[in-house]
Design a protein around this motif. Structure first.
Motif, short mmCIF file in Angstrom:
data_model
loop_
_atom_site.label_atom_id
_atom_site.label_comp_id
_atom_site.label_asym_id
_atom_site.label_seq_id
_atom_site.Cartn_x
_atom_site.Cartn_y
_atom_site.Cartn_z
N VAL A 81 17.03 20.28 5.00
CA VAL A 81 15.67 20.24 5.55
C VAL A 81 15.49 19.02 6.43
O VAL A 81 14.92 19.09 7.53
CB VAL A 81 14.63 20.23 4.41
N SER A 103 10.68 7.43 10.79
CA SER A 103 9.57 7.22 9.85
C SER A 103 10.05 6.61 8.55
O SER A 103 9.28 5.98 7.84
CB SER A 103 8.83 8.53 9.58
N VAL A 125 6.26 17.95 3.75
CA VAL A 125 6.19 17.18 2.52
C VAL A 125 7.33 16.16 2.45
O VAL A 125 7.13 15.02 2.07
CB VAL A 125 6.23 18.13 1.31
N PHE A 126 8.54 16.57 2.85
CA PHE A 126 9.68 15.66 2.70
C PHE A 126 9.71 14.60 3.77
O PHE A 126 10.18 13.50 3.53
CB PHE A 126 10.99 16.45 2.72
N THR A 127 9.27 14.91 4.99
CA THR A 127 9.39 13.93 6.07
C THR A 127 8.04 13.46 6.56
O THR A 127 7.95 12.79 7.58
CB THR A 127 10.16 14.53 7.26
N GLY A 128 6.97 13.81 5.84
CA GLY A 128 5.64 13.52 6.37
C GLY A 128 5.22 12.08 6.27
O GLY A 128 4.36 11.64 7.02
N TRP A 129 5.83 11.34 5.35
CA TRP A 129 5.29 10.00 5.14
C TRP A 129 5.96 8.99 6.06
O TRP A 129 7.15 8.97 6.20
CB TRP A 129 5.49 9.58 3.67
N ASP A 130 5.14 8.12 6.64
CA ASP A 130 5.65 7.06 7.51
C ASP A 130 5.74 5.78 6.69
O ASP A 130 4.73 5.17 6.34
CB ASP A 130 4.69 6.87 8.69
N PHE A 131 6.97 5.36 6.36
CA PHE A 131 7.14 4.21 5.50
C PHE A 131 6.79 2.90 6.18
O PHE A 131 6.70 1.87 5.53
CB PHE A 131 8.58 4.16 4.96
N PHE A 143 12.28 10.44 -4.28
CA PHE A 143 11.39 11.56 -4.62
C PHE A 143 11.71 12.17 -5.97
O PHE A 143 10.92 12.95 -6.50
CB PHE A 143 11.48 12.66 -3.55
N ILE A 170 -2.82 14.03 5.96
CA ILE A 170 -1.82 14.93 5.36
C ILE A 170 -2.53 15.94 4.47
O ILE A 170 -2.22 17.14 4.47
CB ILE A 170 -0.78 14.13 4.54
N GLN A 199 1.36 0.21 7.17
CA GLN A 199 0.98 -0.93 6.34
C GLN A 199 -0.52 -1.03 6.23
O GLN A 199 -1.24 -0.70 7.16
CB GLN A 199 1.48 -2.23 6.97
N GLY A 200 -0.98 -1.54 5.13
CA GLY A 200 -2.41 -1.77 4.98
C GLY A 200 -3.07 -0.60 4.27
O GLY A 200 -2.71 0.55 4.45
N THR A 224 -3.04 3.52 5.28
CA THR A 224 -2.44 4.42 4.29
C THR A 224 -3.42 5.51 3.90
O THR A 224 -3.06 6.70 3.82
CB THR A 224 -2.04 3.62 3.03
N LYS A 255 9.20 20.65 5.31
CA LYS A 255 9.38 19.59 6.30
C LYS A 255 8.22 18.61 6.24
O LYS A 255 8.39 17.40 6.28
CB LYS A 255 9.43 20.24 7.68
N LYS A 303 11.47 3.92 7.66
CA LYS A 303 11.88 2.61 8.16
C LYS A 303 10.92 1.55 7.66
O LYS A 303 9.71 1.72 7.73
CB LYS A 303 11.85 2.64 9.69
N SER A 320 0.81 -1.22 0.00
CA SER A 320 0.00 0.00 0.00
C SER A 320 0.84 1.27 0.00
O SER A 320 0.29 2.35 0.03
CB SER A 320 -0.91 0.04 1.22
N ASN A 321 2.15 1.11 -0.04
CA ASN A 321 3.01 2.28 0.02
C ASN A 321 2.91 3.07 -1.28
O ASN A 321 3.12 2.53 -2.36
CB ASN A 321 4.45 1.81 0.25
N LEU A 370 1.50 11.80 -1.64
CA LEU A 370 1.23 11.96 -0.21
C LEU A 370 -0.25 12.09 0.08
O LEU A 370 -0.73 11.62 1.11
CB LEU A 370 1.94 13.21 0.33
N THR A 371 -0.97 12.78 -0.81
CA THR A 371 -2.37 13.03 -0.48
C THR A 371 -3.30 11.97 -1.03
O THR A 371 -4.44 11.86 -0.61
CB THR A 371 -2.84 14.39 -1.01
N PHE A 415 12.57 11.91 11.20
CA PHE A 415 12.69 11.36 9.86
C PHE A 415 13.26 9.95 9.90
O PHE A 415 12.79 9.04 9.20
CB PHE A 415 13.59 12.26 9.01
N GLN A 468 -3.05 9.48 4.36
CA GLN A 468 -3.10 10.40 3.22
C GLN A 468 -4.15 11.48 3.46
O GLN A 468 -3.93 12.65 3.16
CB GLN A 468 -3.42 9.62 1.94
#
Lengths: 187, 544
Positions: free
Chosen positions: A172, A182, B162-168, A111, B183, B171-172, B176, B160, A184, A61-62, A131-132, A179, B180
């Motif tokens: 940044v 997250s 946008v670049f670090t907002g996503w949690d990799f 990115f 955000i 799951q699921g 997700t 900040k 990970k 789902s990523n 992202l959105t 960071f 989204q």
């Protein structure tokens, strides 16, 4: 050179452990999961096609899954297929013990949608859409997108060339303490 | 706990952590009260070989009328009467360990063991407040430490986000999509705030004046609504107190009238204020904060109005002849502390019943309706959204009621422990089966620090109420541990003067200027040192 046999040799295991940030257990688990991705007919293949990699639950789902496969793939055909060593590289970059520089380096490459070495407006727009949400009603309006991209460039583009390069990106990232936790992926 | 944040976002997790904190706090308070008040009281009642002696009886003749108290003990009652008594705290419950009136002013002395029950009662109540304050501040401190270390609330820094907002590690599909959406909402809110700010800077003078006057007018309207609610509560309390002794279900209704009015006000007034807020045209974050402050104000001050009304009746503000004899209204309130305790008990119980009723009668049917029928109406209504701030306010309100009532109803913390415990599991069930996650969240209002600040505000109100009861109103002469004193607090000076002379001198010295001024200077020095340390820590974190 990646073995698809059910057992990983001891010296190969130690070699992998030295070259990556992973522990021996993590490498063994990665080997097990990678072997499961290869079905019985493809036993003589050394690399797994991208669709099979994307079926892993950690990546399924990523929103950045395709970019991740493209970045770590070393295949000549640029089709996003991963050998076992590519797979270990991926897990190593996303592991707990990887350093901030490694993670930010790979994040930058993920990115960078057009692979030109800088994040320009088009890359940023695709990034925000990931992202959105990729459907129509989850996207920002074009106005909002324009406003957001100009704000991002104003904040992070230090040399004012209209794009964000690697060192500006890392600047940044360094100001954000979570960071590392997250960025990970753990099997 | 992690399942909460994974499925519903961090705000819900903080809410359930807050609820758990309240359960633990109430349980510890109950242990405190049980140890110092309840158990000695039980022991003294059952053993009659201890000398019972009242402490300095202010026995003026002619006040026999004030000491009459008949709690109407009936032997066997009809079953439904028993049930009604349970709900309203009268009858068999009135003269029991539940309420203040049952405790005696015993000073037990036997072979070197000296236990002054009134003093214990007072000091335990005071210490209970101090203990709760310390717990809240400690919790706030640890939460602040985490918040500072993780750099919360970095809104406005788009790159900040946008670049670090996503949690990799997310799951699921469901998690997700939730991430989204949040955000998306966060970006929209920030962008809109920026646009509104730019727009407000570019308004002409006439437009600014128009907007300001509109906002002031709407603020007055909402204040008028809130004032109307307060007036309603005042009238309901006065009416309900006059109806004591009415029988049956109607009697129960009159007795519960203040609680009903307060709860109705808490539903209706914020709803109407939300409609008004649509016209005020503040930015989204300011709108949410304003709505929250209005709700907090409404809830806390309505409780204050209830207490004020009760006290004005007990000490009869307007009608002096009733209070001349005993300095409180002894005809209608032979044991006024029990009556106040009963009101608080009713409030707590009613709050609990309404919450459970809402769960069963509104949320479950709504879910069944939405899931099984699909038409335009159900799609518009949708599943219940689990909004964190209103739930938190409900819990803070319940806790404030307990704090106010603990002096008069010592078992109230135990009841509250059970209530919050049951509520925790009921809310968890309803969250997972009935609700969809709230999309529109605003970070700072879902943090545990905000909840603790509101709780502190409730604590302040309860403290004012307690200080007023201790220091201003004459305790009942017919019941309770303080029946022979002119003021509840006077037990402390009375006991103080029975201590040995050296102890008295020592305590006087501690209060004198020779000791307190150096202490004050020392604390200032420590404060400056800690502030300097904090500043250095902040800077170092920024450099990294």
């Amino acid at each position: 050179m990646g073995t698809t046999a059910s057992q990983l040799g001891k010296d190969l295991l130690s070699e992998y452990q030295e070259l990556t940030f992973l522990t021996k257990q993590e490498i063994l688990l990665a080997h097990k999961r990678f072997s499961e991705l290869l079905s019985k007919e493809d036993r003589n293949l050394t690399s797994v096609p991208m669709e099979k990699v994307l079926s892993l639950p950690e990546l399924k789902s990523n929103p950045f899954r395709k970019r991740i496969c493209h970045v770590f793939s070393t295949s000549d055909m640029k089709d996003g297929s991963l050998t076992f060593e590519d797979f270990l590289d991926l897990l190593s970059a996303f592991s707990d013990s990887a350093t901030l520089e490694i993670k930010s380096h790979y994040a930058f490459r993920i990115f960078d949608f057009d692979d030109d070495g800088t994040l320009d407006g088009g890359d940023l727009e695709k990034l925000v859409n990931c992202l959105t949400g990729e459907t129509e009603d989850t996207r920002l309006t074009p106005e909002e997108m324009r406003q957001l991209i100009s704000n991002i460039l104003e904040e992070s583009d230090i040399d004012k060339d209209g794009t964000v390069n690697l060192s500006e990106f890392q600047h940044v990232i360094s100001r954000s303490p979570d960071f590392v936790s997250s960025f990970k992926i753990v099997l | 706990m992690a399942t909460f944040s994974g499925h519903f976002g961090g705000g819900v997790q903080s809410y359930f952590m807050f609820l758990r904190f309240l359960v633990v706090l109430n349980f510890l308070s109950f242990l405190l009260i049980a140890g110092f008040i309840l158990i000695p009281s039980i022991v003294f009642r059952s053993t009659s070989n201890m000398t019972v002696d009242s402490t300095g009886c202010v026995c003026v003749s002619g006040l026999e009328e004030c000491r009459v108290y008949d709690p109407n003990l009936q032997g066997l009652v009809v079953f439904y009467q028993y049930f009604l008594d349970l709900l309203s705290g009268t009858g068999f419950m009135e003269y029991s360990y539940m309420f203040y009136g049952y405790y005696n002013n015993t000073v037990a002395e036997s072979s070197g063991f000296h236990y002054n029950l009134p003093l214990a009662y007072l000091l335990t109540s005071v210490f209970y407040f101090a203990f709760c304050l310390i717990c809240i501040i400690t919790r706030m401190g640890s939460a602040l430490r985490i918040a500072v270390a993780t750099g919360s609330g970095a809104a406005g820094s788009y790159s900040k986000m946008v670049f670090t907002g996503w949690d990799f590690g997310c799951q699921g599909d469901r998690a997700t999509q939730l991430k989204q959406k949040s955000i998306h909402y966060q970006l929209q809110v920030d962008l809109e705030e920026e646009r509104l700010q730019k727009k407000s800077l570019s308004l002409t003078l006439g437009q600014t004046v128009g907007l300001c006057s509109l906002r002031i007018f709407l603020m007055l309207v909402s204040l008028a609504l809130i004032g109307g609610a307060f007036f309603g509560i005042f009238k309901a309390t006065v009416f309900s107190q006059a109806q004591v002794g009415a029988e049956g279900i109607l009697g129960l209704f009159w007795v519960y009238l203040p609680s009903i009015v307060i709860t109705t006000g808490n539903f209706v007034v914020p709803f109407m204020c939300d409609q008004i807020a649509l016209f005020e045209r503040y930015s989204p974050s300011t709108t949410i904060i304003m709505a929250l402050f209005r709700s907090v104000f409404l809830r806390m001050i309505s409780l204050g109005v209830l207490l004020f009304t009760l006290w004005s009746q007990i000490t009869c503000f307007k009608d002096s002849p009733k209070c001349e004899l005993c300095q409180y209204n002894n005809k209608e309130y032979p044991c006024w502390e029990t009556r106040v305790g009963q009101e608080m008990y009713k409030l707590a119980l009613f709050d609990f019943l309404i919450t459970i009723a809402m769960l069963i009668l509104v949320e479950f049917p709504r879910r069944l309706f939405v899931d099984h029928y699909s038409c335009a109406l159900t799609r518009w209504v949708g599943r219940q959204e689990f909004l964190v701030p209103p739930n938190v306010l409900g819990q803070v309100y319940g806790q404030t009621v307990v704090w106010t009532g603990a002096l008069f109803c010592p078992l109230l913390p135990l009841i509250n422990t059970l209530k919050f415990f049951i509520l925790f599991y009921c809310k968890k069930v309803t969250l997972f089966s009935n609700c969809r996650p709230a999309v529109k969240t605003f970070r700072s209002t879902t943090s545990i620090i905000f909840f603790l600040v509101v709780l502190l505000f409730g604590w302040g109100i309860a403290l004012v109420a307690m200080i007023y009861s201790l220091a201003q109103i004459h305790p009942s002469m017919s019941c309770g541990p303080f029946r022979s004193l002119t003021m509840m607090w006077s037990i402390v000076p009375n006991t103080f003067y029975t201590l040995s002379l050296t102890t008295q001198d020592f305590i006087f010295y501690m209060g004198s200027q020779a000791f307190s001024i150096p202490l004050f200077i020392f604390s200032c020095v420590v404060l400056c040192y800690v502030a300097a340390l904090a500043a250095v820590y902040f800077d170092r974190r920024k450099w990294k």
